[in-house]
Design a protein around this motif. Structure first.
Motif, short mmCIF file in Angstrom:
data_model
loop_
_atom_site.label_atom_id
_atom_site.label_comp_id
_atom_site.label_asym_id
_atom_site.label_seq_id
_atom_site.Cartn_x
_atom_site.Cartn_y
_atom_site.Cartn_z
N ASP A 162 3.47 0.51 2.99
CA ASP A 162 3.27 -0.78 3.65
C ASP A 162 4.01 -1.82 2.83
N VAL A 197 4.81 10.74 -1.30
CA VAL A 197 4.41 9.49 -0.63
C VAL A 197 4.58 9.71 0.87
N GLN A 212 0.83 -1.19 0.00
CA GLN A 212 0.00 0.00 0.00
C GLN A 212 0.86 1.24 0.00
N VAL A 213 0.46 2.21 -0.79
CA VAL A 213 1.16 3.48 -0.86
C VAL A 213 0.18 4.56 -0.42
N GLN A 214 0.59 5.33 0.58
CA GLN A 214 -0.27 6.42 1.04
C GLN A 214 0.30 7.73 0.52
N TRP A 215 -0.49 8.44 -0.29
CA TRP A 215 -0.06 9.71 -0.88
C TRP A 215 -0.61 10.89 -0.10
N ASP A 216 0.00 12.05 -0.28
CA ASP A 216 -0.58 13.25 0.30
C ASP A 216 -1.81 13.64 -0.52
N THR A 217 -2.55 14.64 -0.05
CA THR A 217 -3.79 15.07 -0.69
C THR A 217 -3.64 15.34 -2.18
N HIS A 254 3.58 7.29 3.29
CA HIS A 254 3.83 6.05 4.03
C HIS A 254 3.77 4.85 3.10
#
Length: 202
Positions: free
Chosen positions: A91, A87, A77-82, A89
Motif C-alpha cells: 500500500d 511480499v 502497509q506491507v503484506q507478507w506471505d505466511t 502486496h
C-alpha cells in the motif's frame, strides 16, 4: 545529494485486476501495489519483487516511484506471505516533500543497561508508537537509549529520541522498557501449552 536515503521503485500501471492476474504477476516476479491519497484516483501498480524486497528489508519508508508514475510515496502497509518471505502486496500513499504525516514506527533499544549488572532483566514492553513527522525527516525506526537504565527503573515514550520537527502521538507516560528483578523461578523453556509455544501454520 538527497537528504534521505530514498529507495527507487520502477512501477507499471496494471490494467487488469483480479486474483488470476495477481497470481500471474507474482509468478513473473512482480508485486502488486496500490497507490492512493491526495484526493486523486487510486492507481493499481506492479513493481519488481527484488526492488520491493530491497526497500522493505532496508526499512525504507519513503520511495521514489518512476516509470508509468512519477511520485514520492510512503510505504503504508506491507503484506507478507505466511512465512514472512515474500511480499504479497504494497500500500503506497502519495506524499509531497513539505508534508507532515502520521506514522507508526518500531522502537529499538540502544546501549547496555547498568541494571543488568545489578541483577535485573531488561523487558522491552512497547515495541512501536505513532508520531507526527515531516516527510523529509522520516526515520526507519525510533531509538531509546538504555545506558542509564538501572534496576527497578523504567523509560517512557517521553525518553524517545524524535526526529527534527516530529511530535509524539502516543502517551508520553507509556512505559517502553523497564529493568526488573530476575525471578528465581524463571525456567529456561516454557512447558507445553504455555506462552512461547510456536504458532501452528496450517
Amino acid at each position: 545529494e538527497r537528504q534521505s536515503m530514498k529507495e527507487s521503485l520502477q512501477v507499471k500501471v496494471r490494467e487488469q485486476i483480479g486474483t488470476r492476474q495477481t497470481r500471474r504477476l507474482r509468478e513473473g516476479g512482480l508485486v502488486p501495489a496500490i497507490l492512493y491519497g491526495h484526493g486523486e484516483t487510486n492507481v493499481s501498480l506492479s513493481i519488481p519483487a527484488a526492488q520491493v524486497k530491497h526497500a522493505v528489508r532496508h526499512g525504507a519508508r519513503l520511495v521514489d516511484l518512476s516509470g508509468d508514475v512519477t511520485e514520492t510515496a510512503l510505504i503504508r502497509q506491507v503484506q507478507w506471505d505466511t512465512f514472512g518471505l515474500e511480499v504479497l502486496h504494497l500500500d503506497l500513499s502519495r506524499v509531497s516533500a513539505d508534508e507532515t504525516v502520521e506514522i507508526t514506527l518500531p522502537i529499538e533499544l540502544k546501549g547496555t543497561a547498568p541494571g543488568v549488572r545489578e541483577g535485573g532483566l531488561v523487558e522491552h514492553v512497547k515495541h512501536e508508537t505513532r508520531i507526527l513527522c515531516p516527510v523529509v525527516a522520516l526515520p526507519e525506526r525510533l531509538e531509546i537509549s538504555v545506558n542509564g537504565l538501572h534496576l527497578d527503573q523504567s523509560l517512557t515514550l517521553a525518553d524517545l529520541t524524535l526526529p527534527t520537527g516530529a511530535s509524539l502521538l502516543g502517551d508520553p507516560e507509556d512505559i517502553v522498557v523497564h529493568c526488573v528483578k530476575v525471578k528465581a523461578e524463571l525456567e529456561e523453556g516454557a512447558g507445553p501449552g504455555e506462552v512461547g509455544e510456536p504458532e501452528i501454520i496450517g
